[in-house]
Design an enzyme around this catalytic site. Sequence first.
Site, PDB file in Angstrom:
ATOM      1  CG  HIS A  22      30.386  44.437 -20.363  1.00 27.22           C
ATOM      2  ND1 HIS A  22      31.075  43.251 -21.127  1.00 27.22           N
ATOM      3  CD2 HIS A  22      29.341  43.888 -20.298  1.00 27.22           C
ATOM      4  CE1 HIS A  22      30.290  42.483 -21.390  1.00 27.22           C
ATOM      5  NE2 HIS A  22      29.155  42.772 -20.701  1.00 27.22           N
ATOM      6  CG  ASP A 113      34.234  43.312 -22.287  1.00 25.44           C
ATOM      7  OD1 ASP A 113      33.818  42.169 -22.779  1.00 25.44           O
ATOM      8  OD2 ASP A 113      33.715  44.228 -21.597  1.00 25.44           O
ATOM      9  CB  THR A 135      31.727  41.240 -17.563  1.00 23.23           C
ATOM     10  OG1 THR A 135      30.924  40.794 -18.418  1.00 23.23           O
ATOM     11  CG2 THR A 135      32.530  42.316 -17.923  1.00 23.23           C
TER      12      THR A 135
END
Length: 461
Positions: A22, A113, A135
């Site tokens: 990530h 994220d 991701t």
Amino acid sequence: MAESTNKLKSHVLILPYPVQGHLNPMVQFAKRLVSKNVKVTIATTTYTASSITTPSLSVEPISDGFDSIPIATPGSSIDLYSETFKLLGSEALTRLIEKSKSTESPIDCLVYDSFLPWGLEVARSMEVSAASFFTNNLTVCSVLRKFSNGTFPLPADPNSAPFLIRGLPSLRYDELPSFVGRHWFSHPEHGRVLLNQFPNHENADWLFVNGFEGLETQDCEIGESEAMRATLIGPMIPSAYLDGRIKDDKDYGASLMKPVSDECMEWLGTKPNQSVVFVSFGSFGVIFEKQLVEVAMALQESNLSFLWVIKEAHIAKLPEGFVESTKDRALLVSWVNQLEVLAHESIGCFLTHCGWNSTLEGLSLGVPMVGVPQWSDQMNDAKFVEQVWKVGYRAKEEDGEAIVKSKEVVRCLKGVMEGESSVKIRESSKKWKYLAVKAMSEGGSSDRSINEFIESLGKKH
Ligand code: UDP
């Protein structure tokens, strides 16, 4: 390298999930923004902060409650981790955004994220715009979203008809992310993290996916695409391997481990072009023990030279005599700069677990692949390698066993390295490399999308 049209510098705060797969694409995204005249601060955990070594990025360490250990420490609870990071991380980000308001460059946007969906709440409460960065690939995100909202019942049924999402290739049970299927019962915490990306994602201003136009989507004959509506901004890999517009951008600049570089390059330098198999099962090195033995036997039988990124603990589990019998054509190392290796002319094949970053790296650098996926989204990515892009093979499991036998791995390696199949695969690999580079080059689809994002920030000033 300033391309942006906004006069006052925009400021983006980026919050990655603190694991290698990530950090890499999100730090790369940060560097892309900086190259386009955006100020970027990366807020990352105390444990990972010192791994970010790019001078153009500001780094703010924040606590996830586990400052001295990596997140993937065996035996740790992912649920507890998620809860603690949410609590401490929300407070820390709020403080950072607040503090920036009294500076010349207040934060305009939080790119968080998608594994940390509480980033959206922080952004909203602080009145900055919000972008969720996924991701995984678009297909995996789209199918997980359907499991998360109940369109597909959980866990996935092994006898189900293929899972159909209009606009994307259909998926069989063994091509689904394993945490909603095969590994649902054995790894429920992993499943929860994946499904938890979706409950609020539609409220974000932007959804970013590390892919590019035409990589996964297919034209719909009837109706609209059901793929998640995301902005494709990839491939997020260092510029030196794509458009070359970011000066000296040869690695991600976020390595959690020290690569063995000189020894690898020297060893590869002694090998003929396209003769070496590069073997890596990603940053966690997850490979089930029986599978490890089958892969080793295949490498032994194949007679090919190979460079294997393998953990110390796994070396002890290799078949007896393996190291001795292959030592003239093998190099075993603990960690490499994967891009530097993949770009070396001696590499002829990437034997990979098919993590999404590794898959995109192989594709973008034009290296044919053999996928031996273990879990998570890897099965899906391996499907793309063989069936959609035709840049290699997914090694098939023996019926009824979740394991690929050595003779199947040898078959795939030979198919990539020898004969007519090799010629065809190398042609497709060249084509996809060209498309990946084009997407990120000036005026390419991902480049335009990134510019649009930056312009949207500029409008706030
Ligand atoms: N990687 C690396 N050196 C290694 C092994 C892996 O630099 O020896 C990098 C690789 O280039 C990729 C990332 O680690 O960017 C792994 O991400 P991926 O999504 O492929 O797999 P994961 O580790 O998340 O399973």
